[in-house]
Design a protein around this motif. Structure first.
Motif, PDB file in Angstrom:
ATOM      1  N   ALA A   2      76.495  74.417 -26.531  1.00  0.00           N
ATOM      2  CA  ALA A   2      77.310  75.015 -25.473  1.00  0.00           C
ATOM      3  C   ALA A   2      78.318  73.959 -25.026  1.00  0.00           C
ATOM      4  O   ALA A   2      77.989  72.772 -24.964  1.00  0.00           O
ATOM      5  N   VAL A   3      79.531  74.382 -24.736  1.00  0.00           N
ATOM      6  CA  VAL A   3      80.572  73.457 -24.313  1.00  0.00           C
ATOM      7  C   VAL A   3      81.015  73.827 -22.898  1.00  0.00           C
ATOM      8  O   VAL A   3      81.234  74.993 -22.590  1.00  0.00           O
ATOM      9  N   PHE A   4      81.103  72.834 -22.042  1.00  0.00           N
ATOM     10  CA  PHE A   4      81.543  73.035 -20.662  1.00  0.00           C
ATOM     11  C   PHE A   4      82.475  71.894 -20.287  1.00  0.00           C
ATOM     12  O   PHE A   4      82.714  70.988 -21.100  1.00  0.00           O
ATOM     13  N   SER A   5      83.003  71.914 -19.101  1.00  0.00           N
ATOM     14  CA  SER A   5      83.905  70.838 -18.670  1.00  0.00           C
ATOM     15  C   SER A   5      83.125  69.538 -18.533  1.00  0.00           C
ATOM     16  O   SER A   5      82.042  69.523 -17.948  1.00  0.00           O
ATOM     17  N   CYS A  48      74.342  70.336 -14.338  1.00  0.00           N
ATOM     18  CA  CYS A  48      74.831  71.543 -14.975  1.00  0.00           C
ATOM     19  C   CYS A  48      73.609  72.340 -15.412  1.00  0.00           C
ATOM     20  O   CYS A  48      72.647  71.758 -15.921  1.00  0.00           O
ATOM     21  N   LEU A  50      72.112  75.500 -17.710  1.00  0.00           N
ATOM     22  CA  LEU A  50      72.320  76.408 -18.826  1.00  0.00           C
ATOM     23  C   LEU A  50      71.185  77.422 -18.822  1.00  0.00           C
ATOM     24  O   LEU A  50      70.015  77.049 -18.671  1.00  0.00           O
ATOM     25  N   GLY A  65      80.637  66.924 -22.118  1.00  0.00           N
ATOM     26  CA  GLY A  65      80.769  68.370 -21.964  1.00  0.00           C
ATOM     27  C   GLY A  65      80.118  69.178 -23.061  1.00  0.00           C
ATOM     28  O   GLY A  65      80.286  70.385 -23.127  1.00  0.00           O
ATOM     29  N   THR A  66      79.363  68.529 -23.929  1.00  0.00           N
ATOM     30  CA  THR A  66      78.659  69.247 -24.991  1.00  0.00           C
ATOM     31  C   THR A  66      77.174  69.291 -24.658  1.00  0.00           C
ATOM     32  O   THR A  66      76.555  68.255 -24.460  1.00  0.00           O
ATOM     33  N   PHE A  67      76.652  70.492 -24.571  1.00  0.00           N
ATOM     34  CA  PHE A  67      75.235  70.696 -24.251  1.00  0.00           C
ATOM     35  C   PHE A  67      74.558  71.108 -25.553  1.00  0.00           C
ATOM     36  O   PHE A  67      74.838  72.178 -26.086  1.00  0.00           O
TER      37      PHE A  67
END
Length: 157
Positions: A9-12, A31, A33, A144-146
């Protein structure tokens, strides 16, 4: 039979930092998820690891605690493996944080209930601190990479 998949998953990106003029609120970030999967009722799954990566610039005596807390929606049981990066350290970092740790009591993989499709929640948190009374500028930026690895197994009664 065990099978595993990796979820990306990608986030800020977010940053934790401390030092002169840096607000105390910048010392923590998290964060969450929520993973809602469809899978056969004869299987159950659990997270076996998550990966933290990014860049770090830590002065001597600065410490960043990295934690992932896992729980299924509506359930009270959770596991929270953690690790720390200690300064001085500068550059890129990448580390895999396993869920299972034989040296920690109750630090086992948290398995879903059989035939129950409850979503898995993963709260990923970063916290920076320093042993120095006057902290120098230190920071860690998550990229930012989960990345989380899930394992599936046949239901166990």
């Amino acid at each position: 039979m065990h099978r595993s998949i990796t979820v990306h998953a990608v986030f800020s990106p977010f940053t934790v930092s401390l030092g002169p003029g840096v607000p105390i609120t910048d010392r923590r970030r998290n964060c969450q998820l929520n993973i809602d999967l469809s899978y056969p009722s004869t299987l159950q799954y659990g997270a076996i690891s998550t990966t933290f990566s990014g860049t770090v610039s830590l002065e001597a005596n600065a410490v960043v605690n990295l934690r992932s807390t896992y729980y299924f929606s509506g359930e009270t049981k959770q596991v929270s493996p953690s690790t720390a990066l200690e300064g001085p350290k500068t550059g890129d970092y990448s580390l895999v944080l396993p869920v299972e740790d034989p040296s920690v009591a109750d630090q086992d993989i948290l398995w879903s209930r059989c035939g129950d499709g409850l979503p898995l929640n993963i709260n990923r948190s970063l916290r920076i601190s320093s042993l120095d009374t006057v902290a120098h500028l230190s920071k860690l930026q998550d990229d930012g990479t989960f990345v989380v690895t899930l394992e599936f197994r046949e239901c166990v009664a």
